[in-house]
Design a protein around this motif. Structure first.
Motif, PDB file in Angstrom:
ATOM      1  N   PRO A 218      56.971  38.489   6.325  1.00 28.85           N
ATOM      2  CA  PRO A 218      55.595  38.921   6.051  1.00 28.85           C
ATOM      3  C   PRO A 218      55.090  38.567   4.657  1.00 28.85           C
ATOM      4  N   HIS A 219      56.016  38.279   3.710  1.00 23.04           N
ATOM      5  CA  HIS A 219      55.593  38.088   2.326  1.00 23.04           C
ATOM      6  C   HIS A 219      55.861  36.689   1.775  1.00 23.04           C
ATOM      7  N   ALA A 220      56.576  35.871   2.520  1.00 25.02           N
ATOM      8  CA  ALA A 220      56.849  34.502   2.068  1.00 25.02           C
ATOM      9  C   ALA A 220      57.528  33.730   3.189  1.00 25.02           C
ATOM     10  N   VAL A 221      57.271  32.432   3.219  1.00 23.02           N
ATOM     11  CA  VAL A 221      58.070  31.534   4.041  1.00 23.02           C
ATOM     12  C   VAL A 221      59.242  31.096   3.168  1.00 23.02           C
ATOM     13  N   VAL A 222      60.447  31.517   3.542  1.00 22.88           N
ATOM     14  CA  VAL A 222      61.618  31.279   2.696  1.00 22.88           C
ATOM     15  C   VAL A 222      62.414  30.124   3.286  1.00 22.88           C
ATOM     16  N   ARG A 223      62.526  29.056   2.508  1.00 23.56           N
ATOM     17  CA  ARG A 223      63.156  27.824   2.969  1.00 23.56           C
ATOM     18  C   ARG A 223      64.555  27.683   2.369  1.00 23.56           C
ATOM     19  N   GLY A 224      65.492  27.243   3.193  1.00 16.22           N
ATOM     20  CA  GLY A 224      66.836  26.970   2.736  1.00 16.22           C
ATOM     21  C   GLY A 224      67.118  25.484   2.746  1.00 16.22           C
ATOM     22  N   ALA A 225      68.224  25.085   2.123  1.00 15.30           N
ATOM     23  CA  ALA A 225      68.603  23.676   2.073  1.00 15.30           C
ATOM     24  C   ALA A 225      69.960  23.439   2.718  1.00 15.30           C
ATOM     25  N   GLY A 226      70.515  24.474   3.339  1.00 10.16           N
ATOM     26  CA  GLY A 226      71.826  24.328   3.960  1.00 10.16           C
ATOM     27  C   GLY A 226      71.714  24.185   5.462  1.00 10.16           C
ATOM     28  N   THR A 227      72.658  24.780   6.184  1.00 17.38           N
ATOM     29  CA  THR A 227      72.697  24.694   7.634  1.00 17.38           C
ATOM     30  C   THR A 227      71.513  25.417   8.251  1.00 17.38           C
ATOM     31  N   ALA A 228      70.834  24.758   9.192  1.00 16.48           N
ATOM     32  CA  ALA A 228      69.693  25.362   9.852  1.00 16.48           C
ATOM     33  C   ALA A 228      70.151  26.400  10.859  1.00 16.48           C
ATOM     34  N   LEU A 229      69.254  27.326  11.183  1.00 18.00           N
ATOM     35  CA  LEU A 229      69.531  28.359  12.175  1.00 18.00           C
ATOM     36  C   LEU A 229      69.230  27.803  13.557  1.00 18.00           C
ATOM     37  N   ALA A 230      70.252  27.376  14.245  1.00 21.51           N
ATOM     38  CA  ALA A 230      70.074  26.804  15.577  1.00 21.51           C
ATOM     39  C   ALA A 230      70.155  27.903  16.624  1.00 21.51           C
ATOM     40  N   GLY A 231      69.188  27.903  17.542  1.00 19.31           N
ATOM     41  CA  GLY A 231      69.214  28.827  18.665  1.00 19.31           C
ATOM     42  C   GLY A 231      68.854  30.249  18.330  1.00 19.31           C
TER      43      GLY A 231
ATOM     44  N   GLU B 210      67.183  35.940   8.987  1.00 20.28           N
ATOM     45  CA  GLU B 210      66.984  36.515   7.662  1.00 20.28           C
ATOM     46  C   GLU B 210      67.454  35.530   6.602  1.00 20.28           C
ATOM     47  N   ALA B 211      66.696  35.480   5.537  1.00 23.64           N
ATOM     48  CA  ALA B 211      67.002  34.614   4.409  1.00 23.64           C
ATOM     49  C   ALA B 211      67.407  35.494   3.237  1.00 23.64           C
ATOM     50  N   ALA B 212      68.420  35.070   2.495  1.00 24.65           N
ATOM     51  CA  ALA B 212      68.934  35.862   1.380  1.00 24.65           C
ATOM     52  C   ALA B 212      68.930  35.024   0.113  1.00 24.65           C
ATOM     53  N   VAL B 213      68.556  35.648  -0.997  1.00 21.37           N
ATOM     54  CA  VAL B 213      68.618  34.992  -2.309  1.00 21.37           C
ATOM     55  C   VAL B 213      69.025  36.031  -3.336  1.00 21.37           C
TER      56      VAL B 213
END
Length: 390
Positions: free
Chosen positions: A274-287, A292-295
């Motif tokens: 709801p507050h940000a589109v959080v992008r990662g650079a590692g393994t994508a979430l398949a299926g 949840e994204a963690a930083v």
């Protein structure tokens, strides 16, 4: 040598680990108390001379596992081998292990030296050998000059050293430690962490250390077994469990994380919270449709909302600064992103921006610092920490 895997379990056939003195092999052990499963088909191989920590919240099975190694509890299934020999039918006093508990249980009417000597006296060890071994054990923990004192004349840290000497004087192959530092204040606990690791390195004895304190486990262990609901969630060295946790549960339990939950977008490479589109650079979430994204707080930069530094950041969130805390070497900021979530940010004190409560701020972080996981609501049962709310 067995290499830790992402699953954190050792192979059922653990002969590759070796059967040297101090090796501990747990093969499919299970312990039930009525309908409650305390330890669930757990397998683990511990190397001779290794310092391994069983880490987890209350009720995860870590102490029960330690007590089964010690012989104080008996598994309902599985096998335990110490130094190459099954100990399933061996009573505690005949196992080549000693245990140090949080409650030191020193005899108040005996001197320090007499406390350390007590076990050998019960075994009718020759007096000359007792004197020699007691002196050596007290030297190891730097307590020889206190040998004539009673336990009540010692500080908590000194009593803990005596308890260690009493365990080490028998020269066990494995030393089991059940939250032995829990009763000490913070400064003394941190000092004893260093001393324990140095002592273990010098002696080369296998240490199995139970704790719910991640700082203790990270600072001392060769490997950490993070437990959840009677199983090992991840088994690895400190760097790996901190930087590359294999689940949201581990990510939340080791260190501190900011979590963003939402729909998985951008072909699994981001979570739309709801507050940000959080992008990662590692393994994508398949299926996974929800994730949840963690930083971690130390990976986030913060500045006043009217600054221009955030333009090129992969991840950005804005909100109101609602708290500032000086933690010594770091400054901690609490940013309210909305009614349902806040963000914790930590910056090194010399480089921390001067911001005040009520300021509008922008927070940014790099994609390679983001960890992506499938939703894990059940992790809350094992110590999972949801994002803080204002």
């Amino acid at each position: 040598m067995i290499t830790a895997t992402d699953s954190g379990t050792a192979p059922a056939d653990s002969t590759a680990t070796g059967d040297g003195r101090g090796a501990v092999i747990l093969n499919g052990i299970t312990k039930r108390y009525g309908d409650q499963v305390a330890v669930d088909d757990l397998s683990l191989s511990i190397q001779p001379g290794e310092f391994i920590s069983l880490l987890g919240p209350s009720g995860c099975g870590k102490t029960t596992t330690l007590r089964m190694i010690a012989g104080f509890e008996h598994p309902d299934a599985g096998d335990i081998r110490i130094s190459g020999t099954s100990v399933m039918n061996v009573p505690p006093y005949r196992r080549d292990v000693n245990t140090v508990f949080q409650a030191y249980a020193l005899f108040p009417h005996l001197s320090v030296a007499e406390n350390v000597a007590y076990g050998m006296q019960q075994r009718r060890t020759p007096k000359a050998e007792i004197r020699e071994r007691v002196s050596s054990a007290l030297d190891l923990v730097q307590m020889r000059r206190f040998g004539d004192r009673k336990p009540t004349q010692l500080s908590g840290g000194q009593q803990q050293r005596v308890a260690l000497a009493r365990a080490l004087v028998n020269r066990p192959a494995v030393l089991l430690l059940d939250e032995p530092l829990g009763a000490l204040d913070r400064q003394l606990r941190e000092e004893m962490q260093l001393e324990l690791k140095l002592l273990q390195s010098r002696l080369g004895i296998t240490f199995v250390f139970v704790t719910h304190d991640q700082g203790e486990a990270l600072s001392m262990s060769d490997r950490i077994a993070i437990m959840r609901a009677g199983r090992i969630e991840q088994l690895a060295d400190a760097d790996t469990v901190y930087a590359r946790p294999t689940s949201a549960y581990v990510a939340a339990f080791v260190g501190q994380q900011n979590f963003f939950r939402g729909e998985v977008v951008e072909s699994g490479a981001a979570v739309n919270s709801p507050h940000a589109v959080v992008r990662g650079a590692g393994t994508a979430l398949a299926g996974s449709s929800q994730g949840e994204a963690a930083v971690r707080p130390e990976y986030i930069s913060i500045e006043a909302a009217d600054a221009t530094g955030a333009a090129s950041a992969a991840n950005t969130a804005s909100g109101e600064l609602i708290g500032v805390a000086h933690l010594g070497d770091t400054m901690q900021y609490l940013v309210r992103l909305g009614d349902d979530q806040s963000l914790i940010v930590r910056r090194p004190t010399p480089d921390a921006p001067v911001l005040r409560t009520g300021d509008q701020v922008t927070c940014t972080w790099a994609a390679h610092h983001v960890l992506l996981f499938p939703n894990d609501d059940s992790a809350e049962q094992g110590g999972y920490v949801a994002p803080p709310t204002a």
